[in-house]
Scaffold this motif. Sequence first.
Motif, mmCIF file in Angstrom:
data_model
loop_
_atom_site.group_PDB
_atom_site.id
_atom_site.type_symbol
_atom_site.label_atom_id
_atom_site.label_comp_id
_atom_site.label_asym_id
_atom_site.label_seq_id
_atom_site.Cartn_x
_atom_site.Cartn_y
_atom_site.Cartn_z
ATOM 1 N N GLY A 65 76.493 26.624 45.598
ATOM 2 C CA GLY A 65 75.574 26.965 44.520
ATOM 3 C C GLY A 65 75.963 28.151 43.666
ATOM 4 N N CYS A 66 77.138 28.727 43.863
ATOM 5 C CA CYS A 66 77.557 29.855 43.027
ATOM 6 C C CYS A 66 77.680 29.412 41.576
ATOM 7 C CB CYS A 66 78.885 30.422 43.520
ATOM 8 S SG CYS A 66 78.776 31.205 45.145
ATOM 9 N N HIS A 67 77.276 30.269 40.674
ATOM 10 C CA HIS A 67 77.252 29.914 39.256
ATOM 11 C C HIS A 67 78.643 29.915 38.631
ATOM 12 C CE1 HIS A 67 73.206 31.382 40.279
ATOM 13 N NE2 HIS A 67 72.804 30.444 39.452
ATOM 14 N N ALA A 68 79.556 30.660 39.227
ATOM 15 C CA ALA A 68 80.959 30.694 38.815
ATOM 16 C C ALA A 68 81.735 31.344 39.953
ATOM 17 C CB ALA A 68 81.150 31.467 37.511
ATOM 18 N N VAL A 69 83.049 31.229 39.908
ATOM 19 C CA VAL A 69 83.903 31.923 40.878
ATOM 20 C C VAL A 69 84.927 32.738 40.109
ATOM 21 C CG1 VAL A 69 83.589 30.284 42.760
ATOM 22 C CG2 VAL A 69 85.389 29.872 41.067
ATOM 23 N N THR A 70 85.291 33.878 40.669
ATOM 24 C CA THR A 70 86.143 34.823 39.959
ATOM 25 C C THR A 70 87.412 35.083 40.759
ATOM 26 O OG1 THR A 70 84.115 35.882 39.152
ATOM 27 C CG2 THR A 70 86.190 37.061 38.808
ATOM 28 N N LEU A 71 88.551 34.853 40.149
ATOM 29 C CA LEU A 71 89.842 35.023 40.813
ATOM 30 C C LEU A 71 90.532 36.298 40.336
ATOM 31 C CD1 LEU A 71 91.811 33.548 42.781
ATOM 32 C CD2 LEU A 71 92.902 32.561 40.750
ATOM 33 N N PHE A 72 91.151 37.001 41.253
ATOM 34 C CA PHE A 72 91.926 38.218 41.017
ATOM 35 C C PHE A 72 91.067 39.448 40.760
ATOM 36 C CE2 PHE A 72 94.950 34.899 39.179
ATOM 37 C CZ PHE A 72 95.570 34.667 40.400
ATOM 38 N N GLY A 73 89.851 39.463 41.315
ATOM 39 C CA GLY A 73 89.073 40.697 41.302
ATOM 40 C C GLY A 73 89.643 41.684 42.305
ATOM 41 N N ILE A 74 89.129 42.909 42.275
ATOM 42 C CA ILE A 74 89.631 43.937 43.183
ATOM 43 C C ILE A 74 89.448 43.511 44.632
ATOM 44 C CG2 ILE A 74 89.266 46.318 43.979
ATOM 45 C CD1 ILE A 74 88.599 47.049 41.061
ATOM 46 N N ALA A 75 88.314 42.897 44.943
ATOM 47 C CA ALA A 75 88.059 42.442 46.313
ATOM 48 C C ALA A 75 88.962 41.285 46.709
ATOM 49 C CB ALA A 75 86.594 42.029 46.469
ATOM 50 N N GLY A 76 89.640 40.681 45.750
ATOM 51 C CA GLY A 76 90.564 39.591 46.038
ATOM 52 C C GLY A 76 91.973 40.052 46.326
ATOM 53 N N GLU A 77 92.212 41.371 46.282
ATOM 54 C CA GLU A 77 93.513 41.961 46.623
ATOM 55 C C GLU A 77 94.645 41.422 45.746
ATOM 56 O OE1 GLU A 77 93.515 43.030 51.181
ATOM 57 O OE2 GLU A 77 92.899 40.930 50.950
ATOM 58 N N TYR A 78 94.378 41.355 44.446
ATOM 59 C CA TYR A 78 95.369 40.825 43.509
ATOM 60 C C TYR A 78 96.679 41.602 43.538
ATOM 61 C CZ TYR A 78 94.466 44.858 40.527
ATOM 62 O OH TYR A 78 94.358 46.137 40.045
ATOM 63 N N TYR A 79 96.611 42.870 43.888
ATOM 64 C CA TYR A 79 97.775 43.760 43.871
ATOM 65 C C TYR A 79 98.764 43.454 44.998
ATOM 66 C CZ TYR A 79 94.233 45.764 46.915
ATOM 67 O OH TYR A 79 93.239 45.917 47.854
ATOM 68 N N LYS A 80 98.412 42.531 45.896
ATOM 69 C CA LYS A 80 99.309 42.142 46.987
ATOM 70 C C LYS A 80 100.038 40.832 46.697
ATOM 71 C CE LYS A 80 96.487 44.368 50.584
ATOM 72 N NZ LYS A 80 95.725 44.154 51.833
ATOM 73 N N LEU A 81 99.875 40.309 45.487
ATOM 74 C CA LEU A 81 100.376 38.971 45.173
ATOM 75 C C LEU A 81 101.604 39.003 44.275
ATOM 76 C CD1 LEU A 81 96.891 37.422 44.359
ATOM 77 C CD2 LEU A 81 98.192 37.112 46.485
#
Length: 240
Positions: free
Chosen positions: A37-53
Amino acid sequence: MKEIKGICPIIATPFKENGDVDYKGLENLVGALIDGGCHAVTLFGIAGEYYKLTDEERIKMAEITIDVCKKKGGTSILSVTDHSTEIAAKRAKQFEDMGADCLMMLPPFFLKPGATWLYEHMKAIGKAVSIPVMAQYAPEQTGVAIAPDMFKKLGAECPNIIYYKIECKPAGPYITNLIKMTNPETTKIFVGNAGFQLIEAMDRGAIGAMPGCSMYDVYLDIYNHYVNGDREGAIELHNK
């Protein structure tokens, strides 16, 4: 153009024990968030640890996220986190061409660029695409301060920059000032920082939250109580 509001969690990057990205795990996670039921999903936020990719991992993750959203009728928000203005603008266009519904942009913070350069960086991203763009303000995480009047000027020059993710502490006064300075009908504000200020932020005009994804169902419950007129019930759940 999709309207974005509500609970739009940050996708956690699933890693294998050797540090590689678990792409099947990512596919399952994005699907579970949409089905939940999430209204959208967000990729590469800070909580997603984008800096490790790696760049290769980011592109693969973007493809999977956008594909799952399209198949399940979800909405994808992809964050542009590059510190180089030229690369960030190219990345934004790349994500748009891949089919992202919205972009989020994290202003560069390495070596603490001044206000002029922050503005030019964000403007370049906004001008590079036609899809909606969200400006992220996270001074505690980045150490970079941005005054509300800069966002006012940015929105006037780039009409597609209509969303803002505000996660300063406290977020309330900043949200009120930003709404007063801009057009309340077109300025759409989300709160970050794990949704700690969700109730106050919505009292002040915010339209949703972008927390981590591990408790998305809890945030949805709070949000649904609030928008359905049960503010006291929302507060009780939020306090708990």
